[in-house]
Motif scaffolding. Structure first.
Motif, short mmCIF file in Angstrom:
data_model
loop_
_atom_site.label_atom_id
_atom_site.label_comp_id
_atom_site.label_asym_id
_atom_site.label_seq_id
_atom_site.Cartn_x
_atom_site.Cartn_y
_atom_site.Cartn_z
N VAL A 1 11.44 -1.81 -6.96
CA VAL A 1 10.28 -1.31 -6.20
C VAL A 1 10.11 -2.54 -5.02
O VAL A 1 10.03 -3.48 -4.92
N GLU A 2 9.76 -1.68 -3.65
CA GLU A 2 9.40 -2.37 -2.58
C GLU A 2 8.12 -3.20 -2.53
O GLU A 2 7.29 -2.91 -3.27
N GLU A 3 7.95 -4.07 -1.69
CA GLU A 3 6.72 -4.99 -1.96
C GLU A 3 5.53 -4.02 -1.61
O GLU A 3 4.42 -4.43 -2.17
N SER A 4 5.59 -2.96 -0.42
CA SER A 4 4.63 -2.25 -0.17
C SER A 4 3.96 -1.52 -1.33
O SER A 4 2.91 -1.25 -1.53
N GLU A 5 5.08 -0.98 -2.42
CA GLU A 5 4.72 -0.30 -3.49
C GLU A 5 4.16 -1.38 -4.67
O GLU A 5 3.32 -0.90 -5.35
N ILE A 6 4.79 -2.69 -4.60
CA ILE A 6 4.05 -3.50 -5.40
C ILE A 6 2.59 -3.59 -5.24
O ILE A 6 1.71 -3.90 -6.08
N ASP A 7 2.34 -3.61 -3.89
CA ASP A 7 0.80 -3.93 -3.27
C ASP A 7 -0.08 -2.73 -3.86
O ASP A 7 -1.10 -3.26 -4.37
N HIS B 1 -12.53 -5.67 -7.22
CA HIS B 1 -12.65 -4.30 -6.45
C HIS B 1 -12.24 -4.71 -5.05
O HIS B 1 -11.83 -3.78 -4.26
N GLN B 2 -12.99 -5.85 -4.57
CA GLN B 2 -12.72 -6.09 -2.97
C GLN B 2 -11.41 -6.33 -2.74
O GLN B 2 -10.72 -6.06 -1.88
N ALA B 3 -10.81 -7.06 -3.67
CA ALA B 3 -9.25 -7.21 -3.39
C ALA B 3 -8.57 -6.00 -3.33
O ALA B 3 -7.37 -6.08 -2.72
N ALA B 4 -8.75 -5.16 -4.42
CA ALA B 4 -8.16 -3.75 -4.39
C ALA B 4 -8.26 -3.09 -3.12
O ALA B 4 -7.34 -2.69 -2.46
N LEU B 5 -9.60 -3.11 -2.53
CA LEU B 5 -9.81 -2.36 -1.26
C LEU B 5 -9.21 -3.27 -0.06
O LEU B 5 -8.60 -2.42 0.82
N ASP B 6 -9.04 -4.32 -0.12
CA ASP B 6 -8.43 -5.17 0.93
C ASP B 6 -6.74 -4.41 1.01
O ASP B 6 -6.32 -4.34 2.00
N ILE B 7 -6.29 -4.59 -0.28
CA ILE B 7 -4.77 -4.32 -0.26
C ILE B 7 -4.75 -2.80 0.19
O ILE B 7 -3.81 -2.29 1.26
N LEU C 1 -6.60 -1.09 2.15
CA LEU C 1 -7.29 -0.64 3.73
C LEU C 1 -5.82 -1.16 4.49
O LEU C 1 -5.48 -0.64 5.63
N HIS C 2 -5.00 -2.19 3.94
CA HIS C 2 -3.88 -2.65 4.85
C HIS C 2 -2.85 -1.40 4.62
O HIS C 2 -1.94 -1.53 5.71
N SER C 3 -2.69 -0.79 3.55
CA SER C 3 -1.50 -0.07 3.12
C SER C 3 -1.70 1.47 3.42
O SER C 3 -0.87 2.07 3.80
N LEU C 4 -2.94 1.86 3.45
CA LEU C 4 -3.40 3.32 3.51
C LEU C 4 -4.32 3.75 4.76
O LEU C 4 -4.66 3.01 5.23
N GLU C 5 -4.39 5.07 4.65
CA GLU C 5 -5.18 5.57 5.74
C GLU C 5 -6.68 5.28 5.38
O GLU C 5 -6.91 5.63 4.07
N ALA D 1 -7.56 8.70 -0.86
CA ALA D 1 -8.38 8.99 -2.06
C ALA D 1 -8.67 7.48 -2.74
O ALA D 1 -9.57 7.17 -3.15
N PRO D 2 -7.21 6.84 -2.66
CA PRO D 2 -7.48 5.39 -3.40
C PRO D 2 -8.67 4.50 -2.62
O PRO D 2 -9.29 3.68 -3.31
N ILE D 3 -8.57 4.44 -1.26
CA ILE D 3 -9.72 3.54 -0.54
C ILE D 3 -11.01 4.16 -1.00
O ILE D 3 -12.07 3.25 -1.35
#
Length: 710
Positions: free
Chosen positions: A296-302, A329-335, A337-341, A345-347
């Motif tokens: 699994v790639e690092e972006s997917e791990i994130d 929840h803030q940690a999840a949001l930071d990840i 926001l860096h990876s998705l648009e 929906a996850p954001i």
């Protein structure tokens, strides 16, 4: 030399495409998305997560244009990438599957076939588990149960079924039971799935492979990283989630922490996570050669780590450890926001959970903008009958209740409950927080008996779903609320019917010059800029906004836009009133309201502008202290001065007008000059200028270009 357009960043092209799609410019949207897809594939290949997002958007545009076959092809390609990269149970995969199902439904209805029906597979046919998983994510529980039950029956009766297939079917069915509130069944099935995982681990150990969890808990480290399959991680997390839902919170917390530790180890390169047909725990000396087996790639791990943060945050929230929950929840949001648009929906999920936690921390004003975004995105992605949208409405009601907008909160939570009652069983545990929220709103409005009824209902649902020792903190909260409502009923009584509730009132604040704003927000950008400046000046205690009045037809639509804009800027405590038509035409269309669903409008209530201004000025204690800022027609100011002349003169310190004026030698006074705001109602403008000068109320007139020059 490439053109300037071709050099634009892919996210910029995607954003432009989304804006064009929202505004109904499908041709422009399709052009932007196609250019973004071409550039993304050139940079990162055909199978990137962003490419899948762009393909999904292309499908939306094509479906909107009636090009069903082309749209379906685009959705299928997006789904293939998302299932491969993020897993079949991801929200992104569910999002695309839902659009495909919606498109097929439309095709069937148009062709006269009727609604879709799932048919059981023939003998020896394994119905795709991924289909059932995506139906689950979309809230189609009955259809998901039919599909997943067939899958589970097939793998358990088929001697040739692999451990991978068994574990996948068991985990999917357990997740469905969890969503349906069948916690006992879900827990039993997860335990069976964990036995399969242990069986796979034992097989790995028989090959001389060290156990991953033992190695991770020691301080020693090998030269080569350990490896674990993603399905085992998901099984542990799934079991932890059913423990959380079942009220066994401390055990759930420990397991979620273990999952997070595994994922963080993968981030630090101590551990490789594999995704393949064969599930196992291996050292680097043992490698599965299957073609589908990959690291699994690092972006997917994130993204998996973001899910782990979210699940742990929800567990902390249930334990009422709100600071810890917010950090997760803030940690999840930071990840994300860096990876998705931004509109993914996850954001919106992270925004929603952050908002819910902030409400529990009594920081409702900061929570409201996050909640509004979550409601908007979940409405677009899931529709208005999905439990994810209902949860967003529930959080929004808590935000409104926390800023003392109880009428809007009540409408919001009632809408949420209507959705939930149509989806869940009568005693589903997910109803408890929503029923409690409704009780809190009723209690704050003085309807103590109705509030007590809600608390008793919540208690009945709790005792139906949990035994002693499970979710005790929630039961304590319910009992405390019920006791307070019962005491209030016996002491003061309570109305038995819900009447029309009062409008939002201005609340006295210290710091800054008090101002009332008259606006025609919705067509030109100058009013939006003024609102942004207002929010900044309010935070610096330079201005103290007392209220906003939306004027010029369609005045009610402008009031909706003013309310949502103020909420998004952190000015949720500033009341909004509906003014007059201002001399404008009701046929004017406000493109800026395209994001506001008709059903959401019923949540917002407004007082007539003249009444709001009267209440504000009567409550202001200091004479000659309020500044009136007029960014539009002066019809409402003129009407108020005619009706409440003494009150206006006693409390208004200065009138600031966006427009144009000139000194008339003939009249020996300043007169309004021809301009858009003035021409809307010339007589009113002339009256306001004349009365202010005769009553010695200073006026300042500036052009709208001043806003652009700030």
């Amino acid at each position: 030399m490439p053109s300037l357009f071709s050099q634009r960043r892919v996210p910029d092209l995607v954003k432009n495409g989304q804006n064009a799609l929202i505004n109904g410019n499908n041709d422009d949207a399709l052009n932007y998305f196609k250019k973004a897809l071409k550039r993304e594939r050139h940079l990162n290949g055909d199978g990137s997560i962003l490419a899948a997002r762009i393909l999904h958007n292309i499908g939306l545009v094509l479906a909107s244009n009636g090009e069903s076959l082309a749209a379906m092809n685009s959705f299928e390609e997006a789904l293939h990438i998302r299932q491969d990269k993020l897993g079949p149970g991801s929200e992104e995969s569910a999002e695309t599957t839902a659009q495909m199902i919606k498109l097929l439904d439309e095709i069937r209805i148009q062709s006269g076939i009727g609604e879709r029906k799932f048919v059981k597979g023939n003998n020896g046919t394994l119905v795709d588990i991924d289909v059932g998983t995506n139906l689950l994510e979309w809230g189609e529980y009955d259809e998901a149960e039919r599909v997943l039950s067939e899958c589970l029956d097939f793998v358990t009766s088929n001697k040739e079924a692999t451990d991978d297939e068994i574990l996948k079917a068991q985990s999917a069915m357990a997740a469905l039971f969890r969503a349906q509130g069948k916690y006992k069944e879900a827990k039993q099935l997860y335990l069976e799935a964990m036995k399969v995982a242990r069986k796979i681990e034992s097989r790995a150990l028989s090959n001389g492979i060290p156990p991953v969890f033992k190695e991770l808990n020691t301080s020693t480290s090998s030269d080569k990283p350990l490896e674990i399959d993603i399905s085992i991680i998901n099984s542990i997390a799934g079991y932890a989630e059913i423990l959380r839902k079942g009220g066994e919170l401390w055990q759930a917390k420990d397991l979620h922490k273990k999952v997070r530790k595994i994922l963080l180890s993968a981030k630090s390169k101590r551990l490789n996570i594999r995704c393949g047909n064969t599930i196992g725990i291996y050292s680097t000396d043992y490698v599965n050669e299957s073609k589908s087996d990959r690291v699994v790639e690092e972006s997917e791990i994130d993204l998996h780590l973001a899910i782990s943060h979210t699940q742990l945050g929800c567990t902390f929230f249930a334990l009422k450890k709100y600071n810890d929950a917010f950090l997760e929840h803030q940690a999840a949001l930071d990840i994300r926001l860096h990876s998705l648009e931004f509109t993914d929906a996850p954001i919106s999920e992270s925004f929603n959970y952050c908002a819910e936690t902030l409400c529990s921390m009594e920081n409702n004003s900061d929570a409201l903008p996050l909640s509004l975004h979550a409601v908007h995105v979940r409405k677009l992605e899931f529709g208005i009958r999905h439990p994810a949208f209902a949860h967003a409405l529930s959080v929004l009601s808590k935000c409104y209740q926390g800023i003392h907008r109880s009428s809007e909160a009540f409408e919001c939570i009632q809408w949420c409950l209507d959705i939930c009652e149509a989806i869940f069983s009568a005693n589903h545990a997910n109803l408890i927080p929503n029923v409690l929220a409704k009780g809190d709103i009723l209690h704050s409005l003085g309807y103590f008996e109705k509030a007590a009824e809600c608390y008793r209902k919540a208690k009945d649902i709790h005792t139906t779903n949990f035994i002693t020792g499970q979710n005790d903190l929630q039961l304590e909260e319910i009992q405390k609320k019920l006791t307070h409502a019962t005491m209030a009923t016996s002491n003061k009584g309570g109305s038995s019917t819900l009447n029309e509730q009062p409008y939002q009132r201005w609340k006295k604040k210290d710091g800054g010059d008090p101002v009332i704003i008259i606006t025609d927000i919705g067509r030109d950008i100058d009013d939006a800029i003024a609102f942004m400046e207002l929010a900044s000046l309010e935070r610096m205690c330079i201005l103290n906004p007392l209220g906003v009045i939306a004027t010029v037809a369609p005045e009610l639509e402008r009031a909706y836009l003013a309310r949502v804009t103020l909420d998004s800027l952190g000015l949720s405590d500033v009341p909004v009133g509906v003014g007059s038509d201002g001399g404008g035409s009701a046929e004017v269309k406000l493109n800026s309201l395209s994001f506001l669903y008709d059903g959401e409008k019923k949540l917002l209530r407004f007082e007539p502008g003249i009444d709001l201004m009267k209440h504000i000025l009567m409550e202001v204690e200091d004479p000659k202290s309020v500044k009136l800022v007029c960014l539009s027609s002066l019809k409402d100011v003129s009407n108020f001065m005619k009706q409440e002349s003494d009150l206006f003169c006693s409390k208004i310190r200065e009138v600031l007008i966006m427009g144009s004026a000139e000194y008339s030698e003939e009249k020996q006074r300043i007169m309004p000059f021809s301009g858009y705001n003035t021409n809307l109602d010339w007589e009113s403008a002339n009256f306001v200028y004349r009365e202010c000068q005769e009553r010695s109320i200073p006026t300042s007139t500036v052009t709208r270009h001043a806003a652009h020059g700030c």
